[in-house]
Write a protein that holds these residues in place. Structure first.
Motif, PDB file in Angstrom:
ATOM      1  N   LYS A  37       3.308   6.018  -2.824  1.00  0.00           N
ATOM      2  CA  LYS A  37       4.461   6.747  -2.876  1.00  0.00           C
ATOM      3  C   LYS A  37       4.828   6.863  -4.720  1.00  0.00           C
ATOM      4  CE  LYS A  37       9.352   6.552  -2.068  1.00  0.00           C
ATOM      5  NZ  LYS A  37      10.326   5.793  -1.445  1.00  0.00           N
ATOM      6  N   HIS A  38       4.755   5.575  -5.380  1.00  0.00           N
ATOM      7  CA  HIS A  38       5.094   5.757  -6.800  1.00  0.00           C
ATOM      8  C   HIS A  38       4.149   6.022  -7.648  1.00  0.00           C
ATOM      9  CE1 HIS A  38       9.187   4.953  -5.515  1.00  0.00           C
ATOM     10  NE2 HIS A  38       8.756   3.905  -4.791  1.00  0.00           N
ATOM     11  N   LEU A  39       2.962   5.086  -7.302  1.00  0.00           N
ATOM     12  CA  LEU A  39       1.877   5.079  -8.363  1.00  0.00           C
ATOM     13  C   LEU A  39       0.686   6.151  -7.938  1.00  0.00           C
ATOM     14  CD1 LEU A  39       1.769   1.206  -8.615  1.00  0.00           C
ATOM     15  CD2 LEU A  39       3.025   2.749  -9.988  1.00  0.00           C
ATOM     16  N   LEU A  40       0.888   6.654  -6.989  1.00  0.00           N
ATOM     17  CA  LEU A  40      -0.051   7.854  -6.598  1.00  0.00           C
ATOM     18  C   LEU A  40      -1.595   7.241  -6.318  1.00  0.00           C
ATOM     19  CD1 LEU A  40       0.980  10.786  -8.814  1.00  0.00           C
ATOM     20  CD2 LEU A  40       1.428   9.982  -6.257  1.00  0.00           C
ATOM     21  N   GLU A  46       1.091  -1.328  -0.012  1.00  0.00           N
ATOM     22  CA  GLU A  46       0.004   0.074   0.014  1.00  0.00           C
ATOM     23  C   GLU A  46       0.807   1.376   0.028  1.00  0.00           C
ATOM     24  OE1 GLU A  46      -3.841   1.504   0.447  1.00  0.00           O
ATOM     25  OE2 GLU A  46      -3.507  -0.610   0.515  1.00  0.00           O
ATOM     26  N   ARG A  47       1.992   1.138   0.874  1.00  0.00           N
ATOM     27  CA  ARG A  47       2.775   2.258   0.786  1.00  0.00           C
ATOM     28  C   ARG A  47       3.805   2.677  -0.333  1.00  0.00           C
ATOM     29  NH1 ARG A  47       7.676   2.961   1.439  1.00  0.00           N
ATOM     30  NH2 ARG A  47       8.259   0.923   1.820  1.00  0.00           N
ATOM     31  N   ILE A  48       4.004   1.433  -0.953  1.00  0.00           N
ATOM     32  CA  ILE A  48       4.723   1.554  -2.353  1.00  0.00           C
ATOM     33  C   ILE A  48       3.773   2.306  -3.345  1.00  0.00           C
ATOM     34  CG2 ILE A  48       5.843   0.228  -4.171  1.00  0.00           C
ATOM     35  CD1 ILE A  48       6.966  -1.480  -1.785  1.00  0.00           C
ATOM     36  N   SER A  49       2.669   1.529  -3.242  1.00  0.00           N
ATOM     37  CA  SER A  49       1.675   2.045  -4.500  1.00  0.00           C
ATOM     38  C   SER A  49       1.226   3.560  -4.379  1.00  0.00           C
ATOM     39  CB  SER A  49       0.190   1.310  -4.600  1.00  0.00           C
ATOM     40  OG  SER A  49      -0.538   1.638  -3.209  1.00  0.00           O
ATOM     41  N   GLU A  97      11.051  -2.060  -8.278  1.00  0.00           N
ATOM     42  CA  GLU A  97      12.211  -1.936  -7.761  1.00  0.00           C
ATOM     43  C   GLU A  97      12.211  -1.903  -6.245  1.00  0.00           C
ATOM     44  OE1 GLU A  97      14.500   1.102  -9.702  1.00  0.00           O
ATOM     45  OE2 GLU A  97      15.008  -0.154 -11.405  1.00  0.00           O
ATOM     46  N   GLU A  98      11.369  -1.058  -5.802  1.00  0.00           N
ATOM     47  CA  GLU A  98      11.360  -0.755  -4.276  1.00  0.00           C
ATOM     48  C   GLU A  98      10.820  -2.149  -3.574  1.00  0.00           C
ATOM     49  OE1 GLU A  98       9.459   1.768  -0.533  1.00  0.00           O
ATOM     50  OE2 GLU A  98       9.587   2.814  -2.655  1.00  0.00           O
ATOM     51  N   ALA A  99       9.787  -2.683  -4.191  1.00  0.00           N
ATOM     52  CA  ALA A  99       9.092  -3.977  -3.732  1.00  0.00           C
ATOM     53  C   ALA A  99      10.031  -5.310  -3.837  1.00  0.00           C
ATOM     54  CB  ALA A  99       7.924  -4.575  -4.477  1.00  0.00           C
TER      55      ALA A  99
END
Length: 73
Positions: free
Chosen positions: A29-32, A24-27, A58-60
């Motif tokens: 941060k990167h995918l808005l 959820e945090r990655i989405s 890459e972060e995942a």
């Protein structure tokens, strides 16, 4: 009779709640995306730049790699 294969230890997995929170945090941060929960509408679909998808992947990957090396120690 054929000999059994030795069992290998399965890698430790992160608890489901932690994994969901990280994704959820990655989405966000990167995918808005506000959330990864299905909204049942056009809000579920979004145009995203390829470099943003790459950054999220890459972060995942790095999180998984770090978790794997931490569990193997």
């Amino acid at each position: 009779m054929t000999p059994r294969k030795p069992r290998t230890a399965k890698p430790a997995r992160a608890p489901e709640g932690i994994l969901k929170a990280q994704l959820e945090r990655i989405s966000q941060k990167h995918l808005l995306f506000e959330t990864l929960k299905t909204q049942h509408g056009s809000i579920d679909f979004k145009e995203v730049a390829a470099w943003c998808v790459r950054a999220a992947l890459e972060e995942a990957y790095q999180l998984g790699k770090a978790a794997s090396s931490a569990s193997s120690k």
